[in-house]
Write a protein that holds these residues in place. Sequence first.
Motif, PDB file in Angstrom:
ATOM      1  N   LEU A 152     -30.586   1.524 -17.025  1.00  0.00           N
ATOM      2  CA  LEU A 152     -30.853   0.251 -17.716  1.00  0.00           C
ATOM      3  C   LEU A 152     -30.766   0.405 -19.223  1.00  0.00           C
ATOM      4  CD1 LEU A 152     -33.757  -1.088 -15.492  1.00  0.00           C
ATOM      5  CD2 LEU A 152     -31.492  -2.090 -15.716  1.00  0.00           C
ATOM      6  N   ASN A 153     -31.013   1.633 -19.726  1.00  0.00           N
ATOM      7  CA  ASN A 153     -30.912   1.898 -21.157  1.00  0.00           C
ATOM      8  C   ASN A 153     -29.541   2.441 -21.555  1.00  0.00           C
ATOM      9  OD1 ASN A 153     -33.655   1.569 -22.705  1.00  0.00           O
ATOM     10  ND2 ASN A 153     -34.187   2.356 -20.686  1.00  0.00           N
ATOM     11  N   THR A 211     -23.403   3.599  -9.827  1.00  0.00           N
ATOM     12  CA  THR A 211     -21.994   3.344  -9.521  1.00  0.00           C
ATOM     13  C   THR A 211     -21.545   2.020 -10.121  1.00  0.00           C
ATOM     14  OG1 THR A 211     -22.279   4.537  -7.425  1.00  0.00           O
ATOM     15  CG2 THR A 211     -20.325   3.136  -7.638  1.00  0.00           C
ATOM     16  N   GLU A 212     -22.386   0.999  -9.983  1.00  0.00           N
ATOM     17  CA  GLU A 212     -22.042  -0.342 -10.457  1.00  0.00           C
ATOM     18  C   GLU A 212     -21.954  -0.387 -11.978  1.00  0.00           C
ATOM     19  OE1 GLU A 212     -20.874  -4.195  -9.837  1.00  0.00           O
ATOM     20  OE2 GLU A 212     -21.322  -2.713  -8.281  1.00  0.00           O
ATOM     21  N   ARG A 213     -22.926   0.232 -12.640  1.00  0.00           N
ATOM     22  CA  ARG A 213     -23.000   0.142 -14.103  1.00  0.00           C
ATOM     23  C   ARG A 213     -22.032   1.091 -14.810  1.00  0.00           C
ATOM     24  NH1 ARG A 213     -27.373  -2.455 -16.561  1.00  0.00           N
ATOM     25  NH2 ARG A 213     -28.091  -4.116 -15.195  1.00  0.00           N
ATOM     26  N   SER A 214     -21.886   2.310 -14.283  1.00  0.00           N
ATOM     27  CA  SER A 214     -21.069   3.311 -14.985  1.00  0.00           C
ATOM     28  C   SER A 214     -19.614   3.312 -14.534  1.00  0.00           C
ATOM     29  CB  SER A 214     -21.653   4.706 -14.748  1.00  0.00           C
ATOM     30  OG  SER A 214     -21.486   5.094 -13.391  1.00  0.00           O
ATOM     31  N   SER A 234     -28.073  11.200 -18.729  1.00  0.00           N
ATOM     32  CA  SER A 234     -29.345  11.687 -18.171  1.00  0.00           C
ATOM     33  C   SER A 234     -29.477  11.316 -16.704  1.00  0.00           C
ATOM     34  CB  SER A 234     -30.521  11.117 -18.972  1.00  0.00           C
ATOM     35  OG  SER A 234     -30.485  11.565 -20.311  1.00  0.00           O
ATOM     36  N   ALA A 235     -29.036  10.103 -16.353  1.00  0.00           N
ATOM     37  CA  ALA A 235     -29.079   9.684 -14.946  1.00  0.00           C
ATOM     38  C   ALA A 235     -28.178  10.585 -14.099  1.00  0.00           C
ATOM     39  CB  ALA A 235     -28.659   8.234 -14.819  1.00  0.00           C
ATOM     40  N   GLU A 261     -41.239  -3.842 -28.694  1.00  0.00           N
ATOM     41  CA  GLU A 261     -41.036  -3.549 -27.269  1.00  0.00           C
ATOM     42  C   GLU A 261     -39.781  -2.713 -27.075  1.00  0.00           C
ATOM     43  OE1 GLU A 261     -41.094  -7.428 -25.594  1.00  0.00           O
ATOM     44  OE2 GLU A 261     -43.267  -7.472 -25.340  1.00  0.00           O
ATOM     45  N   GLU A 262     -38.732  -3.039 -27.834  1.00  0.00           N
ATOM     46  CA  GLU A 262     -37.498  -2.251 -27.753  1.00  0.00           C
ATOM     47  C   GLU A 262     -37.753  -0.813 -28.202  1.00  0.00           C
ATOM     48  OE1 GLU A 262     -34.458  -4.180 -29.966  1.00  0.00           O
ATOM     49  OE2 GLU A 262     -34.349  -5.924 -28.645  1.00  0.00           O
TER      50      GLU A 262
END
Length: 517
Positions: free
Chosen positions: A319-320, A376-379, A325-326, A270-271
Amino acid sequence: MKKESVEIEKRKYIRLDVVFPVEFQIVDPQTGGTISEIKQGFTRNISKGGMGLEINNVDEELEELLFKFRRLDLLIHIPIAYRTTRARAEIRWLEKVEAGYPNKYFIGVSYEKIDKRDRDRIFLYAQKRLLFPKLVSCAFIVLILSLFGVALYDFKLKHRNEALVQELIEIIKNGESLEKRLETLNVEKIRLEDTLLRNEETSKTLMSTIKEFEKARESEFLDRERFKSKLKKVLTERSKLKKALTFISKESLEIEAGLKKIRASQSKLEEKNIEKLNLWLRNHQSPRTGLVTSYEGDRALEGWAFTYDQALASLSFILNGDFKSAKKIFDFYKDRAERIDGAFVNAYDAFTSAIVEYTIHTGPNIWLAIAAVWYTERSKDETFLEIATSIGDWVINLQNEDKDFGIRGGPSESWFSTEHNLDAYALFGMLFKKTKEQRFLLAQKRTLEWIKVNAYNRCEIRLNRGKGDATIATDTFAWAIASLGPEDLKASGLNPEGILDFAEESCKVSVNYIRPS
């Protein structure tokens, strides 16, 4: 000049078949003045020390002057941006060409006087012109090879993905088979344990009866022996039951160990699949705009990039952990995307940035804002928080246009979607948490009230598709529980368990499906 001498002189030139016009006048070496009208020739070859010229229609007078004086003033006209270059040259050889134009001559000249920079510039220009077709050919070949490489890579990637999916399917099938076998064994184990329990109770009863007979008269000997025989059978059965239980327990342990390995393999596959899917998204991301093309294989929508899809693609990248890329997607919406009345349209061209669908819907804008808050939250990079807050304010303005504070499907739409209002509830909550701005908290409370009054179906304990629209849409069931959360739903008088029960009882269907492979 003898032919052998001419050939030696010619070999001094590097042939760069580059043609541009050269005007010349014959010069008297004694006086240094010109003694002919301006004539025109064309370059045949060029070296750093001179050039070869082709002259057509040479009359007898000009022919005589060329052979006699052998000095030329040159005006060299390099095409396009270069200025005219002046030079004084000596004729080193002349050769009459019999074929073609009448009285055509090839002459070779070497510079006697020319600015060094002009000389180098002429030679460099000629080299560039000579190399240009080769460079174009090489670039074309590289482009073809690159396209072939991309196509081959894409083919291999798809093939590997198919193999991974097939492997995952086989693992899931094996896992399901083992789980079913384990379930059967567990049922059998429970049955055996129940039987064994009854067996033990029977054996205790028989042993108690036998003991009573041992205290009684001899006339009851036969009954005593009969009960002993029964006890023997019961004990034999118990032994068999215990062996069967031992076997089942052993097999269950082996199956559980196998399931553990299968689940580990499934998790790895799955990964890998997620990694490959993420790679597929990156491969379909335009290097010019950062947008991911929404469709592959549909000519009618070729190159289209829907805003909703860009939000989902950026969430996948985030999420990855692929923030680069985002960021490309958010850069487009921050700097290049054309807005209409403060909102983004439904679709843009992934390669030119042009609008391809002018419709504005609320949902895609909200999801883009949700993705920007997640980024914003993750990066920890707040560059794109403005995208989210501006969309949030745009949705609030839309909300304020309705007396019940409902959010329409878009500025030009009259319908109210439960899904869009759930989207807005989630976004307002995220924006308030991030910015502490009270307007977002107020908007969220108003949205919740609208959902309670206009979207929740209290008779059937479920959510309607929209205001005045009782169509069953199961995505609103799941999204209501995900966006509001079970506790807030209960606190608001909505029943999350009832919503799920309705979905299971009223919406469950079974279909037969055979995979194409």
